[in-house]
Design a protein around this motif. Structure first.
Motif, PDB file in Angstrom:
ATOM      1  N   TYR A 142       0.834  -1.193   0.000  1.00  0.00           N
ATOM      2  CA  TYR A 142       0.000   0.000   0.000  1.00  0.00           C
ATOM      3  C   TYR A 142       0.875   1.253   0.000  1.00  0.00           C
ATOM      4  N   VAL A 143       1.946   1.232   0.784  1.00  0.00           N
ATOM      5  CA  VAL A 143       2.879   2.356   0.809  1.00  0.00           C
ATOM      6  C   VAL A 143       3.566   2.502  -0.552  1.00  0.00           C
ATOM      7  N   THR A 144       3.925   1.382  -1.157  1.00  0.00           N
ATOM      8  CA  THR A 144       4.529   1.412  -2.494  1.00  0.00           C
ATOM      9  C   THR A 144       3.597   2.085  -3.492  1.00  0.00           C
ATOM     10  N   GLU A 145       2.320   1.694  -3.457  1.00  0.00           N
ATOM     11  CA  GLU A 145       1.341   2.299  -4.365  1.00  0.00           C
ATOM     12  C   GLU A 145       1.240   3.803  -4.125  1.00  0.00           C
ATOM     13  N   HIS A 146       1.209   4.191  -2.865  1.00  0.00           N
ATOM     14  CA  HIS A 146       1.128   5.621  -2.527  1.00  0.00           C
ATOM     15  C   HIS A 146       2.338   6.379  -3.064  1.00  0.00           C
TER      16      HIS A 146
ATOM     17  N   VAL B 174       7.865  -0.524   9.983  1.00  0.00           N
ATOM     18  CA  VAL B 174       8.801  -1.242   9.113  1.00  0.00           C
ATOM     19  C   VAL B 174       8.217  -1.427   7.722  1.00  0.00           C
ATOM     20  N   GLN B 175       6.898  -1.540   7.615  1.00  0.00           N
ATOM     21  CA  GLN B 175       6.270  -1.670   6.306  1.00  0.00           C
ATOM     22  C   GLN B 175       6.344  -0.359   5.529  1.00  0.00           C
ATOM     23  N   ILE B 176       6.312   0.769   6.242  1.00  0.00           N
ATOM     24  CA  ILE B 176       6.464   2.063   5.574  1.00  0.00           C
ATOM     25  C   ILE B 176       7.837   2.141   4.916  1.00  0.00           C
ATOM     26  N   VAL B 177       8.872   1.763   5.647  1.00  0.00           N
ATOM     27  CA  VAL B 177      10.227   1.766   5.091  1.00  0.00           C
ATOM     28  C   VAL B 177      10.322   0.805   3.911  1.00  0.00           C
ATOM     29  N   ASP B 178       9.786  -0.398   4.084  1.00  0.00           N
ATOM     30  CA  ASP B 178       9.839  -1.387   3.004  1.00  0.00           C
ATOM     31  C   ASP B 178       9.122  -0.878   1.764  1.00  0.00           C
ATOM     32  N   GLY B 179       7.965  -0.248   1.957  1.00  0.00           N
ATOM     33  CA  GLY B 179       7.208   0.259   0.817  1.00  0.00           C
ATOM     34  C   GLY B 179       7.951   1.345   0.063  1.00  0.00           C
TER      35      GLY B 179
ATOM     36  N   VAL C 191      11.215   1.647  -0.105  1.00  0.00           N
ATOM     37  CA  VAL C 191      12.313   0.992  -0.826  1.00  0.00           C
ATOM     38  C   VAL C 191      11.775   0.286  -2.074  1.00  0.00           C
ATOM     39  N   TYR C 192      10.645  -0.401  -1.948  1.00  0.00           N
ATOM     40  CA  TYR C 192      10.074  -1.101  -3.114  1.00  0.00           C
ATOM     41  C   TYR C 192       9.747  -0.106  -4.230  1.00  0.00           C
ATOM     42  N   SER C 193       9.193   1.045  -3.869  1.00  0.00           N
ATOM     43  CA  SER C 193       8.831   2.030  -4.894  1.00  0.00           C
ATOM     44  C   SER C 193      10.072   2.569  -5.603  1.00  0.00           C
ATOM     45  N   VAL C 194      11.140   2.770  -4.839  1.00  0.00           N
ATOM     46  CA  VAL C 194      12.377   3.268  -5.453  1.00  0.00           C
ATOM     47  C   VAL C 194      12.990   2.196  -6.358  1.00  0.00           C
ATOM     48  N   ILE C 195      12.901   0.934  -5.951  1.00  0.00           N
ATOM     49  CA  ILE C 195      13.386  -0.154  -6.802  1.00  0.00           C
ATOM     50  C   ILE C 195      12.671  -0.125  -8.150  1.00  0.00           C
TER      51      ILE C 195
ATOM     52  N   GLY D  41      21.863  -0.560   5.806  1.00  0.00           N
ATOM     53  CA  GLY D  41      21.063   0.649   5.624  1.00  0.00           C
ATOM     54  C   GLY D  41      19.580   0.401   5.797  1.00  0.00           C
ATOM     55  N   TRP D  42      19.096  -0.703   5.256  1.00  0.00           N
ATOM     56  CA  TRP D  42      17.672  -1.036   5.348  1.00  0.00           C
ATOM     57  C   TRP D  42      17.286  -1.288   6.809  1.00  0.00           C
ATOM     58  N   ALA D  43      18.094  -2.072   7.518  1.00  0.00           N
ATOM     59  CA  ALA D  43      17.816  -2.366   8.928  1.00  0.00           C
ATOM     60  C   ALA D  43      17.875  -1.098   9.774  1.00  0.00           C
TER      61      ALA D  43
END
Length: 281
Positions: free
Chosen positions: A28-32, A127-132, A134-138, A267-269
């Protein structure tokens, strides 16, 4: 339907929605984030097409012509100068995206327009906000890198049949740099020029002293250490291995991969840990 039944149905729907958010919160964060990127589509297009086209044309028709005319068609590492420098530009494109997406947008989410705080108030975990993010930047990096590599092929700057693996190498470099910068940005309560300093005193020197335009070995030994610790140098060397078969010991190739992966993990952690502390306080 009585009122009690209607309330029970609404509660069940709310619980189900909360469970979906808890499970798929990162996406959801990725989509946003991807929807937000639409507001600066022009920048994305220029970075993905305009910049590589300009650089490759300038080097292919300009500087590379001069270098090859004076040093021969096998000017650097047994290949033309354009073939030598193109993988470095590919890796630099990933670093550029990382420096854009992991700095001011992160400050925006925490401070200037605290969407991270709003998301954390929902069932989405920090943690899901951070993951999202990162996924969007990928996703953005992959779009830019694929377009850049297509232009490399068009210019004849990627002679190897496995040259497309340079996209993976560049992606690793961008994430290695970006996740660490994301962690640093997440620690800032106010931006009083720190992010501009990152661009001037980290990104710029890294692009100049990472073997981008010339082999790292031609630099004085007291400058070579910049390349050794630079994610850009490690990503560039990997991309050259795939792009035109740059000869280096296998152990060094493994060191490149291990170093980049280690930076990504750290960095991710780090970014996740700071998000939990800031958004749960």
């Amino acid at each position: 339907m009585n009122v009690t039944t209607g309330q029970s149905t609404d509660a069940a729907r709310a619980i189900a929605a909360g469970r979906r958010s808890r499970r798929w919160g990162a996406w959801y964060v990725t989509e946003h984030r991807l929807r937000m990127m639409r507001t600066y589509t022009g920048t994305v297009v220029i970075a993905g097409i305009g910049s590589p086209l300009l650089y490759l044309y300038a080097l292919g028709v300009g500087l590379a012509t001069i270098v090859d005319a004076n040093m021969g068609p096998d000017a650097v590492d047994g290949v033309s100068y354009l073939v030598f420098v193109a993988p470095a530009l590919l890796a630099t494109a990933a670093i550029t995206v990382a420096s854009e997406e992991f700095t001011y947008p992160i400050m925006l989410g925490y401070k200037w327009n605290p969407t991270f705080t709003g998301a954390a108030a929902s069932p989405i975990r920090p943690v899901q906000i951070v993951d999202g993010v990162v996924y969007s930047v990928i996703i953005r990096m992959l779009v830019n890198l694929v377009l850049f590599y297509a232009l490399m092929v068009l210019f004849g700057a990627a002679p190897s049949p496995v040259g497309f693996l340079g996209i993976v190498a560049s992606l690793l470099g961008g994430l290695a740099f970006g996740t660490v910068i994301m962690g640093y940005t997440s620690t800032l309560q106010e931006d009083t020029g720190q992010l501009a300093m990152v661009q001037r005193f980290i990104v710029l020197p890294m692009s100049l002293f990472s073997g981008t335009f010339f082999p790292l070995a031609v630099f004085p030994i007291y400058l070579q250490w910049i390349g050794w610790i630079s994610p850009l140098w490690h990503a560039t060397e990997l991309a050259r291995v795939f792009s035109y078969g740059y000869a280096e010991p296998i152990w060094l190739t493994l060191v490149h991969v291990a170093y980049l992966v280690a930076l990504i993990v750290i960095g991710w952690a780090w970014s996740r840990r700071i998000a939990v502390r800031r958004l749960n306080s």
